[in-house]
Design a protein around this motif. Sequence first.
Motif, PDB file in Angstrom:
ATOM      1  N   GLY A   7       6.614  -0.473  -8.109  1.00 27.32           N
ATOM      2  CA  GLY A   7       6.791  -1.885  -7.800  1.00 27.32           C
ATOM      3  C   GLY A   7       5.460  -2.528  -7.484  1.00 27.32           C
ATOM      4  N   SER A   8       5.491  -3.844  -7.311  1.00 27.86           N
ATOM      5  CA  SER A   8       4.271  -4.526  -6.890  1.00 27.86           C
ATOM      6  C   SER A   8       4.126  -4.452  -5.370  1.00 27.86           C
ATOM      7  N   VAL A  31       7.378   9.584  -5.414  1.00 28.25           N
ATOM      8  CA  VAL A  31       6.075   8.944  -5.467  1.00 28.25           C
ATOM      9  C   VAL A  31       6.337   7.445  -5.501  1.00 28.25           C
ATOM     10  N   VAL A  32       5.913   6.751  -4.463  1.00 30.52           N
ATOM     11  CA  VAL A  32       6.031   5.301  -4.443  1.00 30.52           C
ATOM     12  C   VAL A  32       4.684   4.764  -4.920  1.00 30.52           C
ATOM     13  N   ARG A  49      -1.574  -3.049   0.356  1.00 29.95           N
ATOM     14  CA  ARG A  49      -0.211  -2.658  -0.018  1.00 29.95           C
ATOM     15  C   ARG A  49      -0.017  -1.155   0.132  1.00 29.95           C
ATOM     16  N   LEU A  50      -1.036  -0.382  -0.289  1.00 26.30           N
ATOM     17  CA  LEU A  50      -0.965   1.075  -0.142  1.00 26.30           C
ATOM     18  C   LEU A  50      -0.856   1.462   1.328  1.00 26.30           C
ATOM     19  N   ASP A  66       0.831   6.068  -4.221  1.00 27.49           N
ATOM     20  CA  ASP A  66      -0.205   6.022  -5.257  1.00 27.49           C
ATOM     21  C   ASP A  66      -0.254   4.611  -5.831  1.00 27.49           C
ATOM     22  N   SER A  67      -1.189   4.383  -6.753  1.00 24.36           N
ATOM     23  CA  SER A  67      -1.256   3.104  -7.470  1.00 24.36           C
ATOM     24  C   SER A  67      -1.584   3.384  -8.928  1.00 24.36           C
TER      25      SER A  67
END
Length: 139
Positions: A7-8, A31-32, A49-50, A66-67
Amino acid sequence: MRALFPGSFDPVTQGHQDILRRAALLFDEVVVCVMFNSHKTGRFPVMERLDRLRAAAAGLSNVTVDSHTGGLLVDYCSRVGIDVVIRGVRGVADLDYEMPMARMNHELAGVETFFIAADPALAHISSSLVTAMSQQDLP
């Protein structure tokens, strides 16, 4: 089984946190991942956000944060070895939006989508609504 909750997360909401907690009960690892969406202008920097997601995942030992800023969601899934994507849905409109993407993810890479219905008490919450409300001048 490993699952991805993408998601954002701009910002992280109580609805996101609820889906994350419930997904953590269902999967061995979640894992988000903050994903870059070129159709959205980010309000918060990715690092913030992280950090907020790490705080939301505190106490969930099977959740990592993660991103991913380049390429398709299925590219990320392939790179990290994930076959299931988690999506929270608040209602029919969300499902109508999510179904074509779920079909495409399956067709492109065999990635399944697991839908989790929003808690009715939180179904009205969206990142867009939270952002709009925070920008209003309240008395």
